[in-house]
Design a protein around this motif. Structure first.
Motif, PDB file in Angstrom:
ATOM      1  N   ARG A   1      40.286  34.095-111.637  1.00 36.75           N
ATOM      2  CA  ARG A   1      41.325  33.138-110.645  1.00 36.75           C
ATOM      3  C   ARG A   1      42.382  33.909-110.929  1.00 36.75           C
ATOM      4  N   LEU A   2      43.443  33.056-109.888  1.00 32.60           N
ATOM      5  CA  LEU A   2      44.929  33.536-109.868  1.00 32.60           C
ATOM      6  C   LEU A   2      45.773  32.496-110.112  1.00 32.60           C
ATOM      7  N   ARG A   3      45.250  30.949-109.834  1.00 28.07           N
ATOM      8  CA  ARG A   3      46.540  29.930-110.270  1.00 28.07           C
ATOM      9  C   ARG A   3      46.664  30.060-111.670  1.00 28.07           C
ATOM     10  N   ASN A   4      45.741  30.446-112.591  1.00 27.87           N
ATOM     11  CA  ASN A   4      45.845  30.144-114.154  1.00 27.87           C
ATOM     12  C   ASN A   4      46.634  31.234-114.939  1.00 27.87           C
ATOM     13  N   LEU A   5      47.655  31.985-113.950  1.00 23.75           N
ATOM     14  CA  LEU A   5      48.008  33.073-114.538  1.00 23.75           C
ATOM     15  C   LEU A   5      49.505  32.513-115.261  1.00 23.75           C
TER      16      LEU A   5
ATOM     17  N   CYS B   1      53.623  40.680-121.285  1.00 23.98           N
ATOM     18  CA  CYS B   1      52.502  39.783-121.887  1.00 23.98           C
ATOM     19  C   CYS B   1      52.203  38.495-121.004  1.00 23.98           C
ATOM     20  N   TRP B   2      50.698  38.449-120.861  1.00 21.02           N
ATOM     21  CA  TRP B   2      50.252  37.322-119.926  1.00 21.02           C
ATOM     22  C   TRP B   2      48.772  36.772-120.589  1.00 21.02           C
ATOM     23  N   SER B   3      48.483  35.408-119.907  1.00 17.44           N
ATOM     24  CA  SER B   3      47.311  35.009-120.278  1.00 17.44           C
ATOM     25  C   SER B   3      46.662  34.539-118.972  1.00 17.44           C
ATOM     26  N   LYS B   4      45.310  34.156-119.064  1.00 14.43           N
ATOM     27  CA  LYS B   4      44.541  33.202-118.076  1.00 14.43           C
ATOM     28  C   LYS B   4      43.609  32.466-118.892  1.00 14.43           C
ATOM     29  N   ARG B   5      43.321  31.237-118.594  1.00 20.27           N
ATOM     30  CA  ARG B   5      42.601  30.265-119.199  1.00 20.27           C
ATOM     31  C   ARG B   5      41.592  29.805-118.309  1.00 20.27           C
ATOM     32  N   ASP B   6      40.359  29.671-118.429  1.00 20.35           N
ATOM     33  CA  ASP B   6      39.594  28.720-117.625  1.00 20.35           C
ATOM     34  C   ASP B   6      39.536  27.510-118.390  1.00 20.35           C
ATOM     35  N   THR B   7      39.977  26.565-117.904  1.00 20.27           N
ATOM     36  CA  THR B   7      39.792  25.177-118.364  1.00 20.27           C
ATOM     37  C   THR B   7      38.348  24.472-118.554  1.00 20.27           C
ATOM     38  N   ALA B   8      37.532  25.022-117.594  1.00 22.82           N
ATOM     39  CA  ALA B   8      36.134  24.389-117.593  1.00 22.82           C
ATOM     40  C   ALA B   8      35.273  24.866-118.763  1.00 22.82           C
ATOM     41  N   THR B   9      35.676  26.114-119.156  1.00 29.02           N
ATOM     42  CA  THR B   9      34.799  26.729-120.170  1.00 29.02           C
ATOM     43  C   THR B   9      35.432  27.105-121.446  1.00 29.02           C
ATOM     44  N   GLY B  10      37.087  26.950-121.284  1.00 33.55           N
ATOM     45  CA  GLY B  10      37.850  27.463-122.559  1.00 33.55           C
ATOM     46  C   GLY B  10      38.017  28.733-122.580  1.00 33.55           C
ATOM     47  N   ASN B  11      37.175  29.431-121.657  1.00 34.23           N
ATOM     48  CA  ASN B  11      37.498  31.120-121.885  1.00 34.23           C
ATOM     49  C   ASN B  11      38.854  31.369-121.731  1.00 34.23           C
ATOM     50  N   THR B  12      39.571  32.182-122.663  1.00 37.26           N
ATOM     51  CA  THR B  12      40.892  32.567-122.432  1.00 37.26           C
ATOM     52  C   THR B  12      41.189  34.045-122.963  1.00 37.26           C
ATOM     53  N   VAL B  13      41.851  34.611-122.030  1.00 34.65           N
ATOM     54  CA  VAL B  13      42.214  36.013-122.361  1.00 34.65           C
ATOM     55  C   VAL B  13      43.766  36.306-122.283  1.00 34.65           C
ATOM     56  N   LEU B  14      44.113  37.013-123.348  1.00 27.43           N
ATOM     57  CA  LEU B  14      45.611  37.350-123.312  1.00 27.43           C
ATOM     58  C   LEU B  14      45.838  38.888-123.316  1.00 27.43           C
ATOM     59  N   VAL B  15      46.671  39.216-122.654  1.00 21.83           N
ATOM     60  CA  VAL B  15      46.974  40.825-122.472  1.00 21.83           C
ATOM     61  C   VAL B  15      48.240  40.909-122.703  1.00 21.83           C
ATOM     62  N   ILE B  16      48.519  42.260-123.432  1.00 23.30           N
ATOM     63  CA  ILE B  16      49.858  42.772-123.651  1.00 23.30           C
ATOM     64  C   ILE B  16      49.795  44.232-122.963  1.00 23.30           C
ATOM     65  N   CYS B  17      50.597  44.778-122.204  1.00 25.22           N
ATOM     66  CA  CYS B  17      50.502  45.965-121.730  1.00 25.22           C
ATOM     67  C   CYS B  17      51.976  46.737-121.745  1.00 25.22           C
ATOM     68  N   SER B  18      52.031  47.910-121.959  1.00 26.50           N
ATOM     69  CA  SER B  18      52.988  48.771-121.898  1.00 26.50           C
ATOM     70  C   SER B  18      53.340  49.415-120.317  1.00 26.50           C
ATOM     71  N   PHE B  19      54.629  49.437-120.237  1.00 26.95           N
ATOM     72  CA  PHE B  19      54.822  50.195-118.851  1.00 26.95           C
ATOM     73  C   PHE B  19      55.571  51.618-119.171  1.00 26.95           C
ATOM     74  N   ASP B  20      55.373  52.051-120.449  1.00 26.83           N
ATOM     75  CA  ASP B  20      55.845  53.511-120.819  1.00 26.83           C
ATOM     76  C   ASP B  20      54.787  54.214-121.091  1.00 26.83           C
ATOM     77  N   SER B  21      54.327  55.469-120.414  1.00 26.70           N
ATOM     78  CA  SER B  21      53.314  56.078-120.654  1.00 26.70           C
ATOM     79  C   SER B  21      53.714  57.444-121.500  1.00 26.70           C
ATOM     80  N   HIS B  22      54.948  57.342-122.006  1.00 30.67           N
ATOM     81  CA  HIS B  22      55.130  58.504-122.675  1.00 30.67           C
ATOM     82  C   HIS B  22      55.436  58.221-124.427  1.00 30.67           C
TER      83      HIS B  22
END
Length: 702
Positions: A559-563, A575-596
């Motif tokens: 889904r998009l609306r849960n961002l 840092c961002w997360s998405k959560r599905d309220t129906a199942t409680g499934n939650t994903v949390l991401v931290i990503c770097s923008f620095d490739s060096h």
């Protein structure tokens, strides 16, 4: 609107209801409205909605939002493809009015005599409610009425049974003075309209043999391209997008790297459509026959891949339409037909169509072409440069096609001004290419994604880190870590993402001075050694496979609306997360923008957005490494571009209570988890350069 109470600012409503809002089957669609009334009596709101079959769905009660704002909210979950209609209703809620008044009066010390009229009002309301609640609950209402009438009981015992009915009468309210708002539409697509993973390849390059001194070039075919299907499917993609497969014009054919002179073996650009062999409804003879194409579509489906076709409404100078319908083109002052231009770029091998000279004729032919390919099993079209055609044409064509087959989807390849990009989405395009490629900092991408979430009622983004036309400088110079970073961002921020073949091989050499590939596949055959690259550890395919597996296994990422974005104190990290309220499934991401360089950061998580209380501890499982950590609101993270440029964390269960400063990888007071390079899965370490971070004693703490 007809009735007693104002109902305003209903959402979702696209362009004041001119166009339908969008959703997919099973998506939780937020509905809201502003409704209010005079005085202190209670107001209630609800949504009534009809499916494509005309059947009413269950009554949905709306809940009030922030106090004092008179904003009401509910969610509905459409369960079928087609057009849905919803209406917001407002009503006087006599039970809630009675409940509020009686509660306050008893708290103020008023007795049964003073509440005589209120008790009588309660009898009236509950008697009316008896007809509205399920049969199994009617005895509760009768008992409550009996208690209200029983003057022998103490006042608390008389009113208590009636006050305990609040939850039941919220779901089955007595509604008086009902006001019906305006009707609004929602078009509901199948799930793939919102959640999809696209892969683009040129069939002619798969199994192709380039020209040599002794032999001419030989194009790949649908049969040889079929051999690539298992590899694409194994990476977890579900949409296979093919550039145009039609005959290619010979007049003004382009040579390698967009050169103006083509040699006898040069294959030309597939977007220069049409030659003596046919036009938009024909197949290039080098690729095979119509039967071969149908076999390819079937073979793709057997691997879980749906074929998407390019719809490029333009012609080569030798397209049959040029002679059969010269009125469909623009004639210049010197009598020549104008070719396509995007200054300073020139496309001498392409004639754009003129949609104004014979609109009825050209519309009929375009509809015929699209429905021809729908009949061949194609239900997804990636539309080339739709912003160079009239918006009203697309509005007409898309809905004309959906009248025949509502499952057909359209992706707009419109890298253009925001108003046009959003306008195309409003009139009917299912998905949209975006500015993702050019949002290269955490702040830029956060702001852009927040814009997209705000437009989620009608616009569905599809994030691509590369295309045959676009090789951004971040990929040209960022090394293999940047390919991982951009893949994580594309795949886990947007429900739909895609990549063009060669991305997994880290293809990054650009034509000097241009944001596009050197030896561009648009103009020449480009066979690749997929298996060899994988065997040598020079392929990102295992990492891509992991990302697509995480996407597939976690409903929150569909889904998009849960961002939701969370604060982190390093501007190089997002840092961002998405959560599905129906199942409680939650994903949390931290990503770097620095490739060096290695980057550290400290999170400040929005805990309620994760379904947690502010002081909760919880366990996170990193889907990229298999490690698990005890986390809280504030956590320290360390991201190494060569070993792990991102955390992709799923929340498993609340952790046992512990010290407020314990449990985060690398955080003070905690022994950090350490892994040697040998411990890192192959999909993460396959292409790290021989730099200090690659030595056997290299360690990381995230």
């Amino acid at each position: 609107m007809s009735g007693r109470f104002p109902i305003e600012d209903v959402s979702p409503a696209v362009s004041c209801g001119r166009y339908p809002a969008r959703a997919v089957v099973g998506e939780l669609v937020p509905v809201s409205a502003r409704a209010y009334r005079e005085g202190h009596d209670a107001l209630g709101c609800n949504v009534v909605w009809l499916g494509p079959d005309g059947r009413a769905r269950p009554f949905t009660r709306m809940r009030p939002g922030e106090p004092g704002q008179d904003r009401w909210h509910a969610t509905i979950a459409p369960d079928a493809v087609g057009e849905w209609i919803f209406t917001v209703e407002a009503f006087s809620d006599p039970y809630l009015t009675w409940h509020n008044a009686v509660t306050k009066k008893i708290a103020a010390g008023q007795g049964a005599v003073e509440l005589a009229n209120d008790l009588a009002d309660g009898v009236r309301v509950l008697t009316a409610a008896t007809k509205l609640v399920p049969k199994a609950d009617r005895v509760r209402l009768r008992n409550a009425v009996k208690a209200l009438r029983d003057t022998a009981r103490p006042l608390p015992e008389r009113v208590s049974p009636a006050l305990e009915l609040a939850e039941l009468l919220w779901e089955h309210p007595v509604r008086e003075l009902v006001t019906t708002g305006e009707e609004y539409r929602i078009w509901v697509d199948r799930e793939r309209a919102l959640f999809s993973a696209w892969y683009e390849f040129f069939p002619r390059s798969e199994g192709a043999i380039p020209a040599t001194v002794d032999a001419p070039a030989r194009s790949g075919t649908f049969a040889t391209a079929t051999e690539r299907l298992p590899g694409v499917a194994a990476m977890g993609f579900d949409v296979l997008y093919l550039p145009p497969i039609h005959p290619i014009g010979r007049v003004n054919r382009k040579g390698p790297n967009n050169s103006l002179v083509a040699g006898p073996d040069d294959v030309g650009s597939p977007w220069a459509i049409g030659a003596e062999e046919g036009g938009h409804d024909a197949i290039h003879p080098d690729l095979g026959t119509p039967a071969d194409f149908r076999d390819f579509v079937v073979a793709a489906a057997e691997h879980g891949l749906e074929v998407a076709m390019d719809l490029a409404l333009q012609c080569a100078p030798d397209h049959p339409w040029v002679t059969e319908h010269p009125e469909w083109f623009t004639t210049r002052a010197d009598g020549s037909i104008g070719y396509a231009e995007n200054p300073p770029k020139k496309y001498q091998d392409i004639y754009p169509l003129n949609f104004d000279n014979d609109p009825d004729g050209i519309r009929a032919e375009m509809l015929r072409v699209v429905l021809h390919w729908v009949g061949e099993g194609v239900k997804i079209f990636r539309v080339d440069n739709p912003h160079t055609k009239p918006v009203d044409f697309w509005h007409w064509l898309i809905w004309a096609v959906k009248l025949v087959d509502p499952d057909v989807l359209f992706l707009a390849e419109a890298f253009t001004r925001p108003a046009m990009m959003h306008g195309l989405a409003k009139v009917g395009f299912t998905q949209s290419y975006t500015y993702f490629t050019w949002r290269t900092s955490a702040a830029q991408l956060r702001g852009y994604c927040e814009e997209l979430v705000a437009a989620a009622d009608y616009m569905r983004p599809n994030f691509w880190p590369n295309t045959p036309d676009i090789l951004h400088e971040t990929l040209q110079h960022g090394g293999p870590p940047m390919f991982k970073i951009r893949a994580v961002l594309a795949a886990l921020l947007s429900p739909s993402w895609g990549m063009y073949a060669g991305y997994e091989l880290f293809e990054h050499v650009a034509r000097p001075g241009a944001e596009e590939y050197l030896d561009n596949e648009k103009y020449q055959l480009r066979p690749r050694d997929w298996a060899g690259a994988l065997a040598r550890g020079r392929s990102l395919a295992p990492f891509i496979t992991t990302l697509n597996r995480v996407r597939r296994d976690n409903p929150a990422l569909h889904r998009l609306r849960n961002l939701v974005f969370h604060d982190i104190d390093n501007p190089a990290l997002l840092c961002w997360s998405k959560r599905d309220t129906a199942t409680g499934n939650t994903v949390l991401v931290i990503c770097s923008f620095d490739s060096h360089t290695v980057q550290w950061g400290n999170t400040t998580l929005d805990m309620p957005a994760l379904g947690l209380d502010w002081h909760d501890r919880f366990t996170v499982h990193d889907e990229l490494t298999g490690a698990s950590y005890d986390w809280g609101q504030r956590n320290a993270v360390r991201l190494d571009p060569y070993l792990q440029p991102a955390h992709v964390l799923t929340l498993r269960r609340p952790a046992a209570p512990g010290p407020a400063d314990a449990g985060s990888p690398g955080q003070a007071g905690t022994e950090p988890a350490t892994l040697t390079v040998q411990d890192v899965p192959a999909d993460l370490s396959g292409t790290a350069p021989t730099a200090p971070a690659q030595k056997d004693d290299a360690r990381w703490t995230s």
